[in-house]
Scaffold this motif. Structure first.
Motif, mmCIF file in Angstrom:
data_model
loop_
_atom_site.group_PDB
_atom_site.id
_atom_site.type_symbol
_atom_site.label_atom_id
_atom_site.label_comp_id
_atom_site.label_asym_id
_atom_site.label_seq_id
_atom_site.Cartn_x
_atom_site.Cartn_y
_atom_site.Cartn_z
ATOM 1 N N LYS A 1 1.249 6.685 7.921
ATOM 2 C CA LYS A 1 1.277 6.851 6.473
ATOM 3 C C LYS A 1 -0.053 6.582 5.781
ATOM 4 C CE LYS A 1 6.212 6.040 5.721
ATOM 5 N NZ LYS A 1 7.220 5.376 4.872
ATOM 6 N N GLU A 2 -1.149 6.682 6.508
ATOM 7 C CA GLU A 2 -2.445 6.507 5.866
ATOM 8 C C GLU A 2 -3.528 7.192 6.694
ATOM 9 O OE1 GLU A 2 -3.668 2.441 5.714
ATOM 10 O OE2 GLU A 2 -3.204 2.060 7.814
ATOM 11 N N PHE A 3 -4.662 7.455 6.041
ATOM 12 C CA PHE A 3 -5.837 7.914 6.770
ATOM 13 C C PHE A 3 -6.544 6.701 7.341
ATOM 14 C CE2 PHE A 3 -5.261 11.500 3.802
ATOM 15 C CZ PHE A 3 -5.223 12.527 4.734
ATOM 16 N N VAL A 4 -6.827 6.751 8.632
ATOM 17 C CA VAL A 4 -7.394 5.601 9.322
ATOM 18 C C VAL A 4 -8.825 5.885 9.721
ATOM 19 C CG1 VAL A 4 -5.149 4.833 10.152
ATOM 20 C CG2 VAL A 4 -6.507 6.386 11.565
ATOM 21 N N ASP A 5 -9.607 4.835 9.875
ATOM 22 C CA ASP A 5 -10.950 4.975 10.407
ATOM 23 C C ASP A 5 -10.876 5.362 11.881
ATOM 24 O OD1 ASP A 5 -11.895 4.210 7.948
ATOM 25 O OD2 ASP A 5 -12.347 2.148 8.529
ATOM 26 N N PHE A 6 -11.846 6.146 12.331
ATOM 27 C CA PHE A 6 -11.891 6.537 13.729
ATOM 28 C C PHE A 6 -13.350 6.583 14.163
ATOM 29 C CE2 PHE A 6 -11.816 10.237 11.013
ATOM 30 C CZ PHE A 6 -12.728 11.120 11.545
ATOM 31 N N ILE B 1 13.262 15.166 8.798
ATOM 32 C CA ILE B 1 12.690 14.008 8.118
ATOM 33 C C ILE B 1 11.232 14.343 7.846
ATOM 34 C CG2 ILE B 1 12.117 11.555 8.285
ATOM 35 C CD1 ILE B 1 15.060 11.900 8.227
ATOM 36 N N GLN B 2 10.744 14.096 6.630
ATOM 37 C CA GLN B 2 9.360 14.423 6.289
ATOM 38 C C GLN B 2 8.668 13.232 5.648
ATOM 39 O OE1 GLN B 2 9.986 17.915 3.749
ATOM 40 N NE2 GLN B 2 8.908 19.137 5.266
ATOM 41 N N GLU B 3 7.457 12.924 6.128
ATOM 42 C CA GLU B 3 6.529 12.078 5.392
ATOM 43 C C GLU B 3 5.692 13.000 4.514
ATOM 44 O OE1 GLU B 3 5.810 8.575 8.750
ATOM 45 O OE2 GLU B 3 4.181 9.927 8.182
ATOM 46 N N VAL B 4 5.632 12.692 3.227
ATOM 47 C CA VAL B 4 4.953 13.569 2.276
ATOM 48 C C VAL B 4 3.988 12.744 1.443
ATOM 49 C CG1 VAL B 4 5.244 15.224 0.391
ATOM 50 C CG2 VAL B 4 7.017 15.006 2.146
ATOM 51 N N MET B 5 2.772 13.231 1.265
ATOM 52 C CA MET B 5 1.833 12.536 0.386
ATOM 53 C C MET B 5 0.752 13.491 -0.104
ATOM 54 S SD MET B 5 -1.323 11.780 1.955
ATOM 55 C CE MET B 5 -1.997 11.737 3.615
ATOM 56 N N VAL B 6 0.127 13.119 -1.229
ATOM 57 C CA VAL B 6 -0.968 13.865 -1.828
ATOM 58 C C VAL B 6 -2.268 13.116 -1.544
ATOM 59 C CG1 VAL B 6 -1.990 14.664 -4.000
ATOM 60 C CG2 VAL B 6 0.490 14.856 -3.630
ATOM 61 N N PHE C 1 2.556 9.463 -6.092
ATOM 62 C CA PHE C 1 3.494 10.220 -6.890
ATOM 63 C C PHE C 1 3.862 9.388 -8.110
ATOM 64 C CE2 PHE C 1 4.171 11.990 -2.622
ATOM 65 C CZ PHE C 1 4.102 13.346 -2.899
ATOM 66 N N SER C 2 4.658 9.945 -9.006
ATOM 67 C CA SER C 2 5.097 9.195 -10.177
ATOM 68 C C SER C 2 5.825 7.931 -9.734
ATOM 69 C CB SER C 2 6.030 10.050 -11.036
ATOM 70 O OG SER C 2 5.355 11.194 -11.503
ATOM 71 N N GLY C 3 5.599 6.838 -10.460
ATOM 72 C CA GLY C 3 6.219 5.570 -10.101
ATOM 73 C C GLY C 3 5.311 4.669 -9.301
ATOM 74 N N GLY C 4 4.064 5.109 -9.047
ATOM 75 C CA GLY C 4 3.092 4.239 -8.403
ATOM 76 C C GLY C 4 3.174 4.180 -6.898
ATOM 77 N N GLN C 5 3.924 5.113 -6.287
ATOM 78 C CA GLN C 5 4.002 5.129 -4.828
ATOM 79 C C GLN C 5 2.596 5.306 -4.247
ATOM 80 O OE1 GLN C 5 6.930 4.952 -2.888
ATOM 81 N NE2 GLN C 5 5.558 4.787 -1.143
ATOM 82 N N SER C 6 2.138 4.369 -3.421
ATOM 83 C CA SER C 6 0.748 4.367 -2.972
ATOM 84 C C SER C 6 0.556 4.957 -1.582
ATOM 85 C CB SER C 6 0.204 2.930 -2.990
ATOM 86 O OG SER C 6 0.964 2.116 -2.122
ATOM 87 N N GLU C 7 1.654 5.276 -0.902
ATOM 88 C CA GLU C 7 1.528 5.851 0.429
ATOM 89 C C GLU C 7 2.490 7.020 0.544
ATOM 90 O OE1 GLU C 7 4.674 2.807 2.606
ATOM 91 O OE2 GLU C 7 2.532 2.597 2.970
ATOM 92 N N ALA C 8 2.593 7.577 1.727
ATOM 93 C CA ALA C 8 3.504 8.690 1.928
ATOM 94 C C ALA C 8 4.938 8.261 1.677
ATOM 95 C CB ALA C 8 3.358 9.224 3.352
ATOM 96 N N ILE C 9 5.705 9.132 1.035
ATOM 97 C CA ILE C 9 7.136 8.880 0.897
ATOM 98 C C ILE C 9 7.850 9.563 2.058
ATOM 99 C CG2 ILE C 9 7.033 8.609 -1.608
ATOM 100 C CD1 ILE C 9 8.112 11.415 -1.914
#
Length: 340
Positions: free
Chosen positions: A124-129, A256-261, A271-279
């Motif tokens: 659910k996040e972009f990681v360093d590589f 099942i989908q992980e979704v994020m912008v 997304f609206s509501g302050g979601q900080s990671e993928a929903i």
């Protein structure tokens, strides 16, 4: 059979092939300690075969593939169907693989090189590589037209997690896509345990479906797996600045989908509501999901990523594909550009 499925279903946007290499990595980060470098192959093709047009009916713009350590590659039989994942030792801290990008056609601007940016998405996040003995949030690479590049990548793994998706996200820095153009991500499933035919399902507490609108009307076929922007009246618009909702168009199977912008610098926009990671969403087949969205103030390019059936769920629906009940294999991720 699995490899044939993968290369067939994803070739319209990229060539997604599994392979193996004689890379001999263990508990240390071999790609870093041995300082293996990115290699450019001018006028050579590491992925695209000479007779590719004969095989698939067209010449692809680009193609991607990855190779991981041969001894890590494992097979699992689910309802008589073989699938592949990469099993690493419980004490291994880094997962190492070679990522290849192959270009064939010239880009739209007819420039002599292609300019790409690579991200790695995990949990659910972009990681360093690691690339070229340096830790990076993203990696920019220039590739001459009609050439290939081989990029050794190392990703640090959480020793406490049994399963992990690694998504390699490829963005073309020179070409902006509209919201109906599918872009490219390669998906690798890494596990510390044997995967068996007892796939975990998500419970309601794992999901973020509450307060989202659902719509079960039948879509046109060209909207399948796509994204639409909607205004406050829930009508289609073309620009993210006008959007109050993001509609995820229906898919042909329960998923099942992980979704994020995210933006071009790899920052996740809530997304609206302050979601900080993928929903995380569970959706039925032929069901649209409409997500409220308030655009952050930014002039950066924005994208939406949909990681379908994360972790060991990637092995669901193999028999449905074999029996032609679904149009796409479920172990993939979709990326669409939604503006700035």
């Amino acid at each position: 059979m699995f490899k044939k499925f993968m290369s067939f279903t994803i070739f319209t946007c990229c060539l997604f092939l599994f392979g193996c290499t004689d890379t001999d990595s263990n508990q240390k980060n071999e790609f870093v300690t041995n300082q293996k470098k990115v290699e450019i192959f001018n006028d050579e093709h590491l992925v695209i075969e000479e007779n590719i047009e004969e095989k698939i009916g067209f010449k692809p713009d680009k193609a991607m593939a990855f190779d991981a350590k041969d001894s890590y590659e494992q097979n699992v039989i689910i309802d008589g169907e073989e699938a592949i994942y990469y099993k690493i030792p419980t004490t291994t801290e880094y997962f190492d693989f070679n990522y290849k990008i192959d270009t064939l056609k010239k880009n739209k601007e007819d420039k002599p090189t292609r300019n790409f940016r690579i991200f790695v998405y995990e949990n659910k996040e972009f990681v360093d590589f690691w690339v070229n003995n340096k830790s990076r949030k993203y990696y920019d690479v220039k590739i001459p037209n009609n050439s290939s590049v081989n990029i050794p990548i190392s990703v640090k793994m959480d020793l406490q997690k049994d399963y992990s998706d690694i998504l390699v996200v490829l963005i073309d820095l020179n070409i902006k896509n509209n919201i109906h153009e599918l872009m490219n991500a390669s998906k690798i499933l890494v596990s510390r345990k044997d995967i068996k035919n007892n796939i975990k399902d998500y419970t309601k507490k794992d999901l973020d479906n509450d307060n989202l609108k659902l719509r079960s009307e039948k879509n046109n076929s060209d909207e399948m797996r796509g994204v639409n922007l909607l205004n406050k009246n829930v009508n289609n618009v073309d620009h993210i600045s006008e959007a109050k909702f993001i509609k995820l168009n229906q898919v042909p199977a329960e998923v099942i989908q992980e979704v994020m912008v995210f933006d071009i610098d790899g920052e996740i926009h809530p997304f609206s509501g302050g979601q900080s990671e993928a929903i995380t969403l569970k959706r039925k087949d032929n069901e649209d999901i409409i997500i409220p969205y308030n655009k952050n103030k930014t002039d950066k390019r924005l994208f939406i990523l949909m990681n379908n059936n994360p972790n060991q769920l990637a092995f669901k629906h193999l028999n449905d594909l074999k029996d032609h009940k679904v149009e796409q294999y479920q172990n993939y991720s979709d990326i669409f550009e939604i503006g700035n």
